[in-house]
Design a protein around this motif. Structure first.
Motif, PDB file in Angstrom:
ATOM      1  N   SER A  79       0.813  -1.215   0.000  1.00 48.41           N
ATOM      2  CA  SER A  79       0.000   0.000   0.000  1.00 48.41           C
ATOM      3  C   SER A  79       0.850   1.270   0.000  1.00 48.41           C
ATOM      4  CB  SER A  79      -0.949   0.004   1.205  1.00 48.41           C
ATOM      5  OG  SER A  79      -0.220  -0.146   2.419  1.00 48.41           O
ATOM      6  N   GLY A  80       2.076   1.190   0.491  1.00 43.73           N
ATOM      7  CA  GLY A  80       2.955   2.352   0.509  1.00 43.73           C
ATOM      8  C   GLY A  80       3.736   2.547  -0.771  1.00 43.73           C
ATOM      9  N   GLY A  81       3.523   1.667  -1.752  1.00 41.79           N
ATOM     10  CA  GLY A  81       4.221   1.779  -3.034  1.00 41.79           C
ATOM     11  C   GLY A  81       5.518   0.999  -3.105  1.00 41.79           C
ATOM     12  N   ILE A  82       5.900   0.326  -2.018  1.00 43.05           N
ATOM     13  CA  ILE A  82       7.134  -0.474  -1.998  1.00 43.05           C
ATOM     14  C   ILE A  82       6.863  -1.839  -2.619  1.00 43.05           C
ATOM     15  CG2 ILE A  82       8.859  -1.564  -0.508  1.00 43.05           C
ATOM     16  CD1 ILE A  82       8.355   0.660   1.518  1.00 43.05           C
ATOM     17  N   LEU A  83       7.801  -2.324  -3.433  1.00 46.33           N
ATOM     18  CA  LEU A  83       7.693  -3.651  -4.021  1.00 46.33           C
ATOM     19  C   LEU A  83       8.315  -4.659  -3.060  1.00 46.33           C
ATOM     20  CD1 LEU A  83       8.716  -2.901  -7.722  1.00 46.33           C
ATOM     21  CD2 LEU A  83       6.431  -2.913  -6.702  1.00 46.33           C
ATOM     22  N   SER A 142      -1.516  -2.954  -2.407  1.00 42.26           N
ATOM     23  CA  SER A 142      -2.239  -1.844  -3.024  1.00 42.26           C
ATOM     24  C   SER A 142      -3.410  -2.344  -3.862  1.00 42.26           C
ATOM     25  CB  SER A 142      -1.291  -1.027  -3.901  1.00 42.26           C
ATOM     26  OG  SER A 142      -0.884  -1.785  -5.029  1.00 42.26           O
ATOM     27  N   GLU A 143      -4.333  -1.437  -4.217  1.00 38.55           N
ATOM     28  CA  GLU A 143      -5.477  -1.803  -5.050  1.00 38.55           C
ATOM     29  C   GLU A 143      -5.024  -2.235  -6.444  1.00 38.55           C
ATOM     30  OE1 GLU A 143      -8.391   1.253  -5.171  1.00 38.55           O
ATOM     31  OE2 GLU A 143      -8.714   1.293  -2.992  1.00 38.55           O
ATOM     32  N   ASN A 144      -4.028  -1.535  -6.990  1.00 37.77           N
ATOM     33  CA  ASN A 144      -3.502  -1.922  -8.306  1.00 37.77           C
ATOM     34  C   ASN A 144      -2.914  -3.328  -8.279  1.00 37.77           C
ATOM     35  OD1 ASN A 144      -4.166   0.365  -9.763  1.00 37.77           O
ATOM     36  ND2 ASN A 144      -2.224   1.410  -9.355  1.00 37.77           N
ATOM     37  N   GLU A 145      -2.210  -3.641  -7.178  1.00 39.71           N
ATOM     38  CA  GLU A 145      -1.617  -4.975  -7.048  1.00 39.71           C
ATOM     39  C   GLU A 145      -2.699  -6.046  -7.038  1.00 39.71           C
ATOM     40  OE1 GLU A 145       0.916  -8.178  -6.610  1.00 39.71           O
ATOM     41  OE2 GLU A 145       1.369  -6.112  -7.179  1.00 39.71           O
ATOM     42  N   GLN A 146      -3.774  -5.825  -6.304  1.00 37.88           N
ATOM     43  CA  GLN A 146      -4.865  -6.791  -6.256  1.00 37.88           C
ATOM     44  C   GLN A 146      -5.462  -7.011  -7.645  1.00 37.88           C
ATOM     45  OE1 GLN A 146      -7.761  -6.077  -3.090  1.00 37.88           O
ATOM     46  NE2 GLN A 146      -6.227  -4.958  -1.927  1.00 37.88           N
TER      47      GLN A 146
END
Length: 257
Positions: free
Chosen positions: A143-147, A210-214
């Motif tokens: 969610s914080g943008g970290i991979l 994150s939502e994009n990851e889901q």
């Protein structure tokens, strides 16, 4: 009396033990190098805890590179990352074997020597596992943008694979977590990666994707299932190319392991 040098399971620890044994002129039968946590005590032996430091590590590295060559150093370095209790003895034995050769830079060609053969085998195992994880590692965006990428390797391969991902993802913040050895490779966008040990991370944050990851994880999983042809599935061939131990952290294998 045989002297056993006890060291940490790190390149600095192992090379520091080799430095002490080499400086004292110890032959193979006169000494041994034991890794903490893998020590099997023997009778009639003197145990000495090695004082490790960067000076000793660098001195041994220079010695190997100068007299054994760059390729031998690469094999020894990979062998030092293996999960094997006798690896330090094998490395020291290989260095002693090189000293007896007319051309010490050809030591890794002498596979008839048991210690040289062992270093070669360990190096190949570590290199093979590192190569596999370069292809099997999956990052997910938190969610914080970290991979974040989690792995569970048999050997300490973080230092082998981190440069690969630093080159591929130089402008990303990413974290690779070695769950077996409790280590992390941490990369900040635009900077060099660093190795972190003996630190705790908030496990609950790793599940906050994150939502994009889901969305993309669902699309990727659906794509992999869609292109699969059931009548042509070959589990034995799949096991050869993708062993079960690599699958738990792979997005497309979620729910199948």
């Amino acid at each position: 009396m045989k002297k056993i040098y006890v060291c940490n399971d790190t390149i600095t620890g192992i090379f520091s033990a080799i430095y002490d044994a080499w400086k004292e002129g110890r032959e193979e039968k006169e000494c041994g190098i034991a890794i903490k946590g893998m020590l099997e005590q023997e009778l009639f032996c003197e145990y000495m805890l090695v004082e490790e430091n960067l000076h000793k590590e660098q001195a041994v590295e220079r010695l190997i590179r100068k007299h054994l060559g760059g390729q031998a150093y690469a094999d020894i370095w990979h062998a030092s990352l293996a999960s094997d209790k006798d690896k330090a003895d094998a490395i020291y034995g290989t260095m002693l074997a090189a000293r007896r050769l007319r051309d010490s830079k050809k030591v890794m060609e002498h596979l008839s020597h048991p210690q040289v053969e062992r270093v070669f085998e360990l190096s190949r195992k570590v290199g093979s596992e590192a190569h596999n994880y370069k292809g099997f590692l999956r990052f997910r965006e938190l969610s914080g943008g970290i991979l974040y990428g989690g792995i569970a390797p048999k050997n300490r391969i973080l230092t082998c694979i981190a440069p690969h991902f630093a080159n591929r993802l130089p402008q990303e913040n990413w974290l690779i977590h070695d769950k077996t050895h409790h280590m992390y490779a941490v990369h900040e966008a635009g900077k060099e990666w660093v190795l972190v040990e003996n630190e705790r991370i908030q496990e609950e944050r790793l599940g906050q994707i994150s939502e994009n990851e889901q969305m993309y994880a669902s699309l990727w999983t659906a794509f992999c299932r869609t292109i699969s042809i059931e009548s042509r599935e070959n589990p034995r061939s799949q096991m050869q190319h993708l062993p079960l131990r690599y699958r738990p952290e792979m997005t497309e294998m979620a729910g199948e392991v």
